[in-house]
Design an enzyme around this catalytic site. Structure first.
Site, short mmCIF file in Angstrom:
data_model
loop_
_atom_site.label_atom_id
_atom_site.label_comp_id
_atom_site.label_asym_id
_atom_site.label_seq_id
_atom_site.Cartn_x
_atom_site.Cartn_y
_atom_site.Cartn_z
N CYS A 29 -18.55 37.39 -29.12
CA CYS A 29 -19.03 36.69 -27.92
C CYS A 29 -20.37 36.00 -28.15
O CYS A 29 -20.79 35.19 -27.32
CB CYS A 29 -19.12 37.66 -26.75
SG CYS A 29 -17.54 38.42 -26.36
N HIS B 273 -23.98 34.59 -21.45
CA HIS B 273 -22.57 34.96 -21.69
C HIS B 273 -22.03 35.63 -20.43
O HIS B 273 -22.65 36.54 -19.87
CB HIS B 273 -22.51 35.90 -22.89
CG HIS B 273 -21.17 36.49 -23.12
ND1 HIS B 273 -20.00 35.75 -23.06
CD2 HIS B 273 -20.78 37.77 -23.40
CE1 HIS B 273 -18.98 36.55 -23.29
NE2 HIS B 273 -19.42 37.77 -23.50
N ASN C 113 -14.29 37.06 -18.95
CA ASN C 113 -15.06 36.92 -20.19
C ASN C 113 -14.21 36.17 -21.21
O ASN C 113 -13.20 36.71 -21.68
CB ASN C 113 -15.43 38.32 -20.68
CG ASN C 113 -16.13 38.33 -22.02
OD1 ASN C 113 -16.21 37.32 -22.71
ND2 ASN C 113 -16.65 39.49 -22.40
N1 COA Z 1 -9.75 50.07 -12.11
C1 COA Z 1 -10.06 51.18 -11.42
N2 COA Z 1 -10.77 52.18 -11.95
C2 COA Z 1 -11.19 52.06 -13.21
C3 COA Z 1 -10.89 50.93 -14.00
C4 COA Z 1 -10.13 49.92 -13.40
N3 COA Z 1 -9.80 48.78 -14.05
N4 COA Z 1 -11.43 51.09 -15.23
C5 COA Z 1 -12.05 52.27 -15.22
N5 COA Z 1 -11.92 52.86 -14.02
C6 COA Z 1 -12.42 54.16 -13.58
C7 COA Z 1 -12.68 55.12 -14.71
O1 COA Z 1 -11.52 55.81 -15.08
C8 COA Z 1 -13.73 56.01 -14.12
O2 COA Z 1 -13.12 56.96 -13.31
P1 COA Z 1 -13.66 58.47 -13.24
O3 COA Z 1 -15.06 58.36 -12.70
O4 COA Z 1 -12.69 59.14 -12.32
O5 COA Z 1 -13.62 58.96 -14.66
C9 COA Z 1 -14.53 55.09 -13.22
O6 COA Z 1 -13.68 53.97 -12.95
C10 COA Z 1 -15.83 54.59 -13.84
O7 COA Z 1 -15.56 54.16 -15.17
P2 COA Z 1 -16.68 53.56 -16.06
O8 COA Z 1 -16.10 53.22 -17.40
O9 COA Z 1 -17.90 54.43 -16.02
O10 COA Z 1 -16.99 52.23 -15.26
P3 COA Z 1 -18.17 51.23 -15.42
O11 COA Z 1 -18.91 51.14 -14.19
O12 COA Z 1 -18.94 51.48 -16.71
O13 COA Z 1 -17.40 49.85 -15.61
C11 COA Z 1 -16.83 48.27 -17.30
C12 COA Z 1 -16.56 49.65 -16.71
C13 COA Z 1 -15.90 48.09 -18.48
C14 COA Z 1 -16.52 47.24 -16.24
C15 COA Z 1 -18.32 48.19 -17.69
O14 COA Z 1 -18.69 49.31 -18.45
C16 COA Z 1 -18.63 46.95 -18.49
O15 COA Z 1 -18.46 45.84 -18.03
N6 COA Z 1 -19.16 47.11 -19.71
C17 COA Z 1 -19.47 45.99 -20.56
C18 COA Z 1 -18.23 45.51 -21.21
C19 COA Z 1 -18.38 44.14 -21.81
O16 COA Z 1 -19.08 43.31 -21.32
N7 COA Z 1 -17.63 43.92 -22.89
C20 COA Z 1 -17.58 42.68 -23.54
C21 COA Z 1 -18.78 42.48 -24.35
S1 COA Z 1 -18.86 40.89 -24.99
#
Ligand code: COA
Length: 321
Positions: A112, A248, A278
């Site tokens: 990215c 980004h 993204n």
């Molecule tokens: N829909 C519903 N629930 C979801 C889910 C979805 N698509 N994905 C995860 N969950 C749930 C998890 O299972 C977790 O449940 P639990 O609390 O019962 O265990 C809860 O939501 C929280 O999960 P978590 O992974 O802590 O969520 P988050 O707030 O960190 O959000 C991302 C997840 C992926 C959106 C976030 O971490 C993110 O954007 N990270 C950066 C990723 C990125 O930018 N990648 C590309 C880089 S170039």
């Protein structure tokens, strides 16, 4: 010599998948995805659309926008993690499609952050006087690398391409900082989809993008503002002197956190991940093209581009529009 952007373009597939569509594939909800990521829809390639076809369309619109003929292009660099074919590279396919007979063409993969690395590379060629006109493209079909059974990743990504035309000139400004942090490589991975892997099972999870979302989030919200601050300090410029910060488009919460850490004006951080998700190396040039087409960028003003991604890597570039 310094490269100035004289034209921008973009192209996204016609297919549009909203969050409701993803609810048919995984256990998620429109509310969760919007709130946690800011994404409402993403464009998905269908009907023979390829990374090269999107890249070529973006390149053509950028050339048109800049009033540059394809034969004038000396260099094409495409940043991509999803070239489709390993050979020939996307840039050579673009060359053929647009008739840029005189261009030297290669691809580059910095995930990215790829568009920034490609821009830096093109600027270095221009600065040395080796080339005068460069097409820098970011193009992805991430839907090919997405595990549509994994709700923690599939909600984030989309397909698309963006391009800029750089012309070398005597005036202007370009400065950059980039970093790579290989020891964090395991946080965001996608094993090569080659025959060996297929032998292990075409649907093996490691052949799709896998991610420690929280770790990537933490990385981005600390490193992106650090890079921007370092760049501005190096160039003896203040945050107030920057017209726009084009980040980004990974996650709305990441952008908002960067704004907060910098103590900046949020109006200077445009976002469009709601529409595209993204798109990896395409996300910065797609947003840049939108601002340009809306007439929001004024000659002589300064913009900062900043990104982060697999590697892990990150960086920021300062340029005069
Ligand atoms: N829909 C519903 N629930 C979801 C889910 C979805 N698509 N994905 C995860 N969950 C749930 C998890 O299972 C977790 O449940 P639990 O609390 O019962 O265990 C809860 O939501 C929280 O999960 P978590 O992974 O802590 O969520 P988050 O707030 O960190 O959000 C991302 C997840 C992926 C959106 C976030 O971490 C993110 O954007 N990270 C950066 C990723 C990125 O930018 N990648 C590309 C880089 S170039």
């Amino acid at each position: 010599m310094i490269g100035k952007i004289c034209g921008t373009g973009s192209c996204v597939p016609k297919g549009l998948w909203d969050n409701q569509k993803l609810m048919e594939l995984v256990d998620t909800s429109d509310e969760w995805v919007r709130e946690r990521t800011g994404v409402a829809r993403r464009h998905i390639a269908e009907n023979g659309e390829t990374t090269a076809s999107l890249a070529a369309e973006a390149a053509l619109t950028a050339l048109q926008n800049g009033g540059i003929r394809a034969e004038q292009v000396d260099l094409i660099i495409t940043a991509t993690v999803s070239p489709g074919d390993l050979m020939p590279n996307v840039s050579c396919q673009v060359q053929k499609k647009i008739g840029a007979l005189n261009a030297t063409c290669f691809d580059l993969n910095a995930a990215c952050t790829g568009f920034l690395f490609a821009l830096n590379t093109a600027q270095a060629y221009l600065a040395r006087g080796i080339y005068q006109t460069a097409l820098v493209i970011g193009a992805e079909i991430l839907s090919d690398l997405t595990n549509w059974k994994d709700r923690s990743t599939c909600i984030l990504f989309g397909d698309g391409a963006g391009a800029v035309v750089l012309r070398a000139g005597e005036t202007g400004k370009y400065a950059q900082v980039t970093y790579s942090t290989g020891e964090k490589g395991n946080v965001l991975t996608c094993a090569c989809r080659n025959q060996k892997r297929y032998a292990a099972g075409a649907d093996a999870p490691e052949t799709y993008m896998q991610m420690d979302g929280r770790e990537v989030f933490r990385f981005a919200v600390s490193r992106v503002p650090e890079a921007i601050e370092e760049l501005l300090k190096k160039e003896e410029m203040h945050i107030e002197q920057i017209a726009y910060f084009i980040l980004h488009q990974a996650n709305e919460r990441i952008v908002r956190s960067v704004v907060k850490r910098l103590g900046a004006n949020p109006d200077k951080f445009p976002m469009n991940m709601e529409e595209y998700g993204n798109t990896s190396s395409a996300s910065i040039p797609i947003l840049l093209n939108e601002l340009n087409r809306k007439g929001m960028l004024r000659r002589g003003e300064y913009i900062v581009l900043s990104g982060f991604g697999a590697g892990l890597s990150y960086g920021a570039s300062l340029m005069e529009w």
